[in-house]
Design a protein around this motif. Structure first.
Motif, mmCIF file in Angstrom:
data_model
loop_
_atom_site.group_PDB
_atom_site.id
_atom_site.type_symbol
_atom_site.label_atom_id
_atom_site.label_comp_id
_atom_site.label_asym_id
_atom_site.label_seq_id
_atom_site.Cartn_x
_atom_site.Cartn_y
_atom_site.Cartn_z
ATOM 1 N N SER A 136 0.889 -1.401 0.119
ATOM 2 C CA SER A 136 0.070 0.233 -0.155
ATOM 3 C C SER A 136 0.957 1.253 0.075
ATOM 4 O O SER A 136 1.882 1.194 0.345
ATOM 5 C CB SER A 136 -0.859 0.046 1.294
ATOM 6 N N THR B 236 -7.538 -7.929 -4.014
ATOM 7 C CA THR B 236 -8.548 -6.575 -3.715
ATOM 8 C C THR B 236 -7.872 -5.486 -3.824
ATOM 9 O O THR B 236 -6.597 -5.215 -3.423
ATOM 10 C CB THR B 236 -8.920 -6.767 -2.190
ATOM 11 N N ALA C 161 -8.245 -1.441 -3.227
ATOM 12 C CA ALA C 161 -9.001 -0.574 -2.755
ATOM 13 C C ALA C 161 -8.401 0.966 -2.406
ATOM 14 O O ALA C 161 -6.943 1.127 -2.444
ATOM 15 C CB ALA C 161 -8.623 -0.909 -1.205
ATOM 16 N N GLU D 163 -13.641 3.983 1.749
ATOM 17 C CA GLU D 163 -12.720 3.079 0.928
ATOM 18 C C GLU D 163 -13.491 2.242 -0.337
ATOM 19 O O GLU D 163 -14.098 1.366 -0.268
ATOM 20 C CB GLU D 163 -12.219 1.820 1.966
ATOM 21 N N THR E 286 -13.627 0.129 -3.110
ATOM 22 C CA THR E 286 -12.991 -1.227 -3.467
ATOM 23 C C THR E 286 -13.428 -2.220 -4.440
ATOM 24 O O THR E 286 -14.675 -2.200 -4.790
ATOM 25 C CB THR E 286 -13.130 -2.312 -1.841
ATOM 26 N N GLN F 74 -13.328 -8.868 5.061
ATOM 27 C CA GLN F 74 -13.704 -7.561 5.092
ATOM 28 C C GLN F 74 -15.024 -6.976 5.324
ATOM 29 O O GLN F 74 -15.646 -5.962 5.188
ATOM 30 C CB GLN F 74 -13.726 -7.220 3.357
#
Length: 601
Positions: A356, A404, A406, A433, A435, A487
């Motif tokens: 990230s 994923t 996001a 968020e 996603t 999630q």
């Protein structure tokens, strides 16, 4: 008209204010007699002080009386009493006693104040700012402290407008006994406007001069402003990389041929490497251990690189983080991280790899590593994982290989006084968020969260504080079964609803597996009281619910309550909480224990 001219010296004022009586009971150096107001009598008594030994003879008594009279005169003048009558004396009898007889007379008032510029006067705007900064109103009491502080304000006003070398010359104060006025005549040398050049760096490390130059809040050739120099110092301290920072304008003899003066920056870097160890415990998760290795200023731009290892029943991971403060612009931090992790919870098992990057911009000036302020964060992450969960409906085992993607938009306002142990203020945060899930098809959805907390002290010291928290969440554009179990929203545990174990709040499948949900609501109320020394106690009530719809329903509300003990380590408290379910009990343990650092919120 008779006139007297006195020099009002700041040193005399400070010496008067600095004297104070010792804590032990003692005889005053001299007795004070006369018709004085209570405030004036107290000020004279503080200046006269107390004796360190008894008076042995009349010679000693006379000496103390004279000294006390001089102290009393200094106080009277500083308070605007210039028509005084002060007489030292010695009492009669076998035991000589020092006396000071005081008749203060009328208090003089301020007359017109004037500034005489020594040498070249500053520009019209600076001169006007200096006159306005005096803020002395004719007719007010002619206190020496007001006269002195007005001079400091005038000098600061001129300096603010680029005159870095402005200095106050000895002032004169005209005391007119005919109309009982005190008229200050200030003499100020403004000098020349200083214009700023680049930065001269002195360091014991390898901080990049180019990065530092980009961090300066001024442009080359700008007029000197002490706030700009102070702001650069704050920005460097905010990084947390430097042990000490000094920022100052170079002396006038360092002026360059084109008339510019550099700013000298001296930084002492902290230890290059640190190792941190941490631990937490609660009755559901068991013992958690953290180890973190951090290396500072690898790139020479106040960066921080760290490696984290965590071992616990629920979350085990190895993570690498790189933080670049003041990235692209001041007060903006780029944070990049990568992790390999394994999670094992009552609702699911998961293992995967995550990377990230996000950017946080902070508004507001704060020199304490950004503890309070307004934060805006945006970024994104990629998470490649495999999950093992129970399929809703059939209760069969479901394994998912998921990618994923996001995004992140987060805004936080922190107006509290401490990150780990707030006693007053409030905090608000919102998190969005967007996603996209890929793997078994493609699913876009939006995850929303918001939280507000407040802290109300019941006394000035903040020994007793009422704290409250509200946390709401919602997932939009998906059904519960579509969202992978890791999630979804869950509640319960030390940072959620105490009294319940991790993920124990909310709906469950028929085999008792936590189902999770699309909505979340949590609330907490704490009464915190600090005892003597580092100890404190807390009583609290937590409540929470998780629902299958997009908006939380409060029909199935789980409430826990308990008490805790706090031990302040100086930077923050160790907390030990014991809580029990009050409602929503479904075979949970009768109580839960939580141990960690920092308040629960």
């Amino acid at each position: 008209m008779a006139r007297l001219v006195y020099a009002v010296a700041a040193g005399a004022i400070l010496s008067i204010q600095g004297l104070s009586a010792p804590a032990r009971a003692a005889e005053p150096k001299a007795s004070i007699e006369g018709d004085l107001t209570p405030d004036l009598r107290a000020a004279v008594a503080r200046a006269v002080g107390v004796a360190d030994r008894p008076i042995e003879n009349r010679f000693e008594a006379r000496r103390r009386a004279r000294e006390a009279a001089e102290d009393a005169i200094a106080v009277l003048r500083s308070e605007g009493f210039y028509a005084y009558d002060v007489e030292p004396d010695v009492g009669e009898g076998d035991a000589p006693k020092a006396l000071v007889k005081i008749a203060p007379g009328p208090r003089f008032v301020l007359g017109p104040a004037h500034i005489d510029w020594i040498g070249a006067a500053p520009d019209r705007a600076a001169a006007a700012a200096a006159e306005a900064a005096l803020a002395l109103t004719p007719g007010q009491p002619g206190r020496a402290a007001d006269v002195v502080s007005a001079e400091g304000r005038a000098v600061a006003a001129v300096q603010k407008r680029g005159y870095a070398d402005v200095k106050a010359q000895p002032r004169q104060v005209i005391v007119d006994h005919a109309d009982r006025t005190v008229s200050p005549d200030y003499r100020i040398s403004a000098g020349q406007i200083a214009r700023l050049d680049g930065i001269e760096l002195t360091t014991n490390g390898h901080t990049s001069p180019a990065w530092l130059q980009n961090l300066a809040p001024w442009r080359r050739g700008a007029a000197y402003d002490p706030e700009d120099v102070a702001e650069l110092e704050r920005r460097l301290l905010d990084t947390g990389v430097y042990e000490s920072v000094t920022v100052a304008l170079a002396p006038a003899d360092k002026t360059t041929p084109d008339g510019l003066r550099p700013v000298v920056v001296s930084v002492a870097e902290r230890l290059k490497r640190t190792i941190e160890l941490g631990a937490s415990y609660d009755t559901t998760d068991g013992l958690g251990l953290d180890a973190k290795w951090t290396r500072y200023n690898v790139l020479g731009r106040a960066d921080t690189f760290s490696l984290l290892g965590r071992l616990s029943n629920i979350d085990t991971r190895i993570e690498a983080d790189l933080s670049l403060p003041h990235w692209q612009t001041a007060q903006q931090t780029l944070a990049m991280r990568a992790a390999v992790y394994r999670s094992s919870t009552p609702a699911y098992d998961q293992q995967g790899v995550m990377v990230s990057a996000d950017v946080t911009h902070r508004w507001g000036r704060n020199a304490t590593f950004g503890l309070t302020g307004t934060y805006f964060t945006w970024g994104g992450s990629i998470d490649l994982s495999r999950t093992s969960e129970v399929r809703i409906g059939s209760l069969t085992s479901l394994g998912r290989d998921i990618a994923t993607f996001a995004g992140l938009v987060d805004m936080a306002l922190d107006r509290s006084d401490d990150p780990l142990d707030p006693r007053h203020g409030w905090r608000v945060s919102t998190r969005i968020e967007p996603t996209l899930l890929t793997g078994e098809g493609v699913l876009p959805y939006l995850k929303l969260q918001g939280q507000v907390s407040g802290y109300i002290p019941f006394d000035l010291q903040g020994n007793t504080v009422l704290a409250g928290r509200l946390h709401l969440g919602s997932i939009v554009n998906a059904a519960v079964s579509d969202i992978p179990a890791p999630q979804r929203f869950y509640a319960g545990g030390g940072g959620s609803v105490r009294g319940f174990g991790y993920q124990e709040v909310g709906p469950r499948l028929s085999d008792n597996t936590p189902e999770g949900g699309l909505s979340l609501a949590e609330a907490s109320v704490e009464l915190r009281h600090r005892l003597r020394g580092p100890w404190g106690v807390v009583a609290f009530v937590d409540a929470g619910t998780v629902g299958g719809a997009q908006f939380p329903s409060f029909r199935d509300l789980s409430i826990g309550a308990g008490f805790g003990v706090r031990y302040n380590l100086g930077f923050g408290p160790i907390r030990v909480d014991v809580a029990t379910p009050v409602t929503g009990r479904r075979g949970q343990a009768p109580f839960q224990i939580y141990v960690s650092i920092g308040q629960s919120f």
